[in-house]
Design a protein around this motif. Structure first.
Motif, PDB file in Angstrom:
ATOM      1  N   ALA A 134      45.761 -21.471  26.700  1.00 19.47           N
ATOM      2  CA  ALA A 134      45.723 -22.934  26.593  1.00 19.47           C
ATOM      3  C   ALA A 134      44.866 -23.431  25.445  1.00 19.47           C
ATOM      4  O   ALA A 134      44.686 -24.638  25.297  1.00 19.47           O
ATOM      5  N   LEU A 135      44.334 -22.535  24.611  1.00 19.02           N
ATOM      6  CA  LEU A 135      43.519 -22.946  23.466  1.00 19.02           C
ATOM      7  C   LEU A 135      44.390 -22.973  22.223  1.00 19.02           C
ATOM      8  O   LEU A 135      44.886 -21.944  21.779  1.00 19.02           O
ATOM      9  N   MET A 136      44.599 -24.161  21.674  1.00 13.79           N
ATOM     10  CA  MET A 136      45.484 -24.326  20.525  1.00 13.79           C
ATOM     11  C   MET A 136      44.676 -24.492  19.252  1.00 13.79           C
ATOM     12  O   MET A 136      43.601 -25.089  19.263  1.00 13.79           O
ATOM     13  N   LEU A 137      45.225 -23.981  18.167  1.00 16.97           N
ATOM     14  CA  LEU A 137      44.575 -24.053  16.862  1.00 16.97           C
ATOM     15  C   LEU A 137      45.420 -24.891  15.910  1.00 16.97           C
ATOM     16  O   LEU A 137      46.647 -24.931  16.019  1.00 16.97           O
ATOM     17  N   GLY A 138      44.745 -25.547  14.984  1.00 16.80           N
ATOM     18  CA  GLY A 138      45.459 -26.351  14.004  1.00 16.80           C
ATOM     19  C   GLY A 138      44.506 -27.003  13.037  1.00 16.80           C
ATOM     20  O   GLY A 138      43.380 -26.538  12.844  1.00 16.80           O
ATOM     21  N   GLY A 139      44.958 -28.079  12.432  1.00 16.35           N
ATOM     22  CA  GLY A 139      44.117 -28.722  11.440  1.00 16.35           C
ATOM     23  C   GLY A 139      44.463 -30.183  11.257  1.00 16.35           C
ATOM     24  O   GLY A 139      45.432 -30.701  11.816  1.00 16.35           O
ATOM     25  N   CYS A 140      43.634 -30.830  10.464  1.00 12.39           N
ATOM     26  CA  CYS A 140      43.823 -32.249  10.175  1.00 12.39           C
ATOM     27  C   CYS A 140      43.420 -32.488   8.727  1.00 12.39           C
ATOM     28  O   CYS A 140      42.806 -31.633   8.080  1.00 12.39           O
ATOM     29  N   SER A 141      43.792 -33.638   8.210  1.00 10.14           N
ATOM     30  CA  SER A 141      43.313 -34.028   6.891  1.00 10.14           C
ATOM     31  C   SER A 141      41.791 -34.157   6.951  1.00 10.14           C
ATOM     32  O   SER A 141      41.230 -34.481   7.999  1.00 10.14           O
ATOM     33  N   GLU A 142      41.119 -33.892   5.841  1.00  9.68           N
ATOM     34  CA  GLU A 142      39.660 -33.929   5.830  1.00  9.68           C
ATOM     35  C   GLU A 142      39.155 -35.232   6.428  1.00  9.68           C
ATOM     36  O   GLU A 142      39.568 -36.318   6.017  1.00  9.68           O
ATOM     37  N   ILE A 143      38.274 -35.104   7.395  1.00 10.08           N
ATOM     38  CA  ILE A 143      37.758 -36.285   8.085  1.00 10.08           C
ATOM     39  C   ILE A 143      36.360 -35.971   8.597  1.00 10.08           C
ATOM     40  O   ILE A 143      36.039 -34.821   8.916  1.00 10.08           O
ATOM     41  N   SER A 144      35.514 -36.967   8.658  1.00  8.06           N
ATOM     42  CA  SER A 144      34.171 -36.775   9.202  1.00  8.06           C
ATOM     43  C   SER A 144      34.236 -36.719  10.723  1.00  8.06           C
ATOM     44  O   SER A 144      35.227 -37.140  11.345  1.00  8.06           O
ATOM     45  N   SER A 145      33.173 -36.219  11.333  1.00 13.37           N
ATOM     46  CA  SER A 145      33.089 -36.220  12.795  1.00 13.37           C
ATOM     47  C   SER A 145      33.208 -37.633  13.338  1.00 13.37           C
ATOM     48  O   SER A 145      33.931 -37.876  14.319  1.00 13.37           O
ATOM     49  N   ASP A 146      32.525 -38.568  12.701  1.00 14.74           N
ATOM     50  CA  ASP A 146      32.596 -39.957  13.159  1.00 14.74           C
ATOM     51  C   ASP A 146      34.003 -40.516  13.021  1.00 14.74           C
ATOM     52  O   ASP A 146      34.469 -41.297  13.857  1.00 14.74           O
ATOM     53  N   GLY A 147      34.684 -40.122  11.943  1.00 16.28           N
ATOM     54  CA  GLY A 147      36.041 -40.593  11.731  1.00 16.28           C
ATOM     55  C   GLY A 147      36.997 -40.075  12.791  1.00 16.28           C
ATOM     56  O   GLY A 147      37.849 -40.815  13.300  1.00 16.28           O
ATOM     57  N   LEU A 148      36.867 -38.782  13.158  1.00 16.71           N
ATOM     58  CA  LEU A 148      37.727 -38.218  14.196  1.00 16.71           C
ATOM     59  C   LEU A 148      37.404 -38.833  15.553  1.00 16.71           C
ATOM     60  O   LEU A 148      38.307 -39.098  16.353  1.00 16.71           O
ATOM     61  N   LYS A 149      36.125 -39.064  15.803  1.00 16.83           N
ATOM     62  CA  LYS A 149      35.733 -39.737  17.042  1.00 16.83           C
ATOM     63  C   LYS A 149      36.419 -41.096  17.155  1.00 16.83           C
ATOM     64  O   LYS A 149      36.978 -41.448  18.200  1.00 16.83           O
ATOM     65  N   ALA A 150      36.395 -41.861  16.066  1.00 14.41           N
ATOM     66  CA  ALA A 150      37.010 -43.187  16.079  1.00 14.41           C
ATOM     67  C   ALA A 150      38.519 -43.090  16.297  1.00 14.41           C
ATOM     68  O   ALA A 150      39.109 -43.902  17.023  1.00 14.41           O
ATOM     69  N   GLN A 151      39.158 -42.102  15.683  1.00 14.59           N
ATOM     70  CA  GLN A 151      40.600 -41.919  15.865  1.00 14.59           C
ATOM     71  C   GLN A 151      40.933 -41.586  17.312  1.00 14.59           C
ATOM     72  O   GLN A 151      41.892 -42.129  17.883  1.00 14.59           O
ATOM     73  N   LEU A 152      40.173 -40.680  17.904  1.00 11.11           N
ATOM     74  CA  LEU A 152      40.419 -40.308  19.302  1.00 11.11           C
ATOM     75  C   LEU A 152      40.269 -41.509  20.218  1.00 11.11           C
ATOM     76  O   LEU A 152      41.106 -41.737  21.103  1.00 11.11           O
ATOM     77  N   GLU A 153      39.223 -42.274  20.015  1.00  9.35           N
ATOM     78  CA  GLU A 153      38.992 -43.434  20.880  1.00  9.35           C
ATOM     79  C   GLU A 153      40.085 -44.484  20.706  1.00  9.35           C
ATOM     80  O   GLU A 153      40.525 -45.093  21.686  1.00  9.35           O
TER      81      GLU A 153
END
Length: 252
Positions: A134-153
């Motif tokens: 159940a552990l999936m691997l992948g990637g995203c466009s370069e983003i800061s931790s804060d930026g990914l947090k905001a996207q998730l929310e």
């Protein structure tokens, strides 16, 4: 258009590779109802609230990710369990539940659907030889931790339960929806920048800090809304059924 219950079950069991996955609960038909199914309610968990909604719309079946009869749970059908099963039996409603098979499926799985929602690329699971990994691997466009947090929310429409930032940009990710926080050490060993799951344990924060990866606990329910919803939409198109996803609010 209606479909025979057994025909629908055979299709779902085959599509979700049920026979290859060892789980903590029975997958497939958990409570038997009508022989023919035309209207389906889908949801994350077979709670009383979801069952009541299914009764109110005249559903023939309820299709969920979290059903009943978990390993090590008390066997007697009393209290809350009795009331839930009584509701299904009184209204002749089928209960269909798929747990790990609906986490790991390459198209309809919770992990795959979360990646689709977030726009992440997918590179398969951490163990391609294990059909239940159940552990999936992948990637995203370069983003800061804060930026990914905001996207998730923003995309999950709720604040994160827990968040540990990492300096610099994130590109390599691992994720496991729901209660997957125990995979954090394996994710870190694979060299990812960030790990996303639903829940958090006390030791998870220390693991993230000490191994230098960003950690995001985005909610068990919030990260697992999308697999069963996608599966229901597929059944609607495949068999011309009436399918309605009902999201029972759950902050966990």
């Amino acid at each position: 258009m209606a479909i025979a219950r057994n025909e629908l079950l055979d299709y779902l069991n085959q599509q979700l590779n049920v026979g290859r996955i060892n789980d903590f609960c029975p997958n497939g038909l958990q409570v038997e109802g009508k022989e023919n199914i035309q209207q389906i309610v889908t949801g994350v968990t077979a709670s009383q609230a979801l069952l009541d909604q299914a009764v109110s719309v005249g559903a023939d079946a309820v299709l969920v990710h979290h059903g009943y009869f978990w390993k090590n749970e008390a066997a007697p059908v009393t209290g809350m369990k009795q009331r839930r099963i009584k509701t299904l039996l009184q209204h002749n409603i089928n209960l269909l539940a798929y747990h790990l098979p609906l986490d790991v499926h390459a198209q309809f799985g919770n992990n795959a659907q979360l990646a689709r929602l977030m726009g992440w690329s997918t590179q398969g699971t951490a163990d391609p030889n294990d059909p239940a990994c159940a552990l999936m691997l992948g990637g995203c466009s370069e983003i800061s931790s804060d930026g990914l947090k905001a996207q998730l929310e923003e995309r999950l429409q709720r604040p994160l339960t827990c968040y540990v930032a990492k300096p610099g940009k994130l590109t390599r990710l691992a994720w496991c929806t729901g209660g997957g926080q125990g995979f954090i050490d394996k994710a870190a060993a694979l060299g990812v920048d960030g790990f996303i799951t639903g829940e958090v344990s006390e030791q998870t924060v220390h693991s993230a800090r000490e191994q230098g990866i960003a950690f995001f606990a985005a909610g068990h329910h919030a990260t697992e809304r999308y697999g069963v919803k996608a599966l229901g939409q597929h059944l609607q198109q495949q068999f011309d059924l009436q399918v309605q996803f009902i999201d029972i609010d759950n902050p966990a």
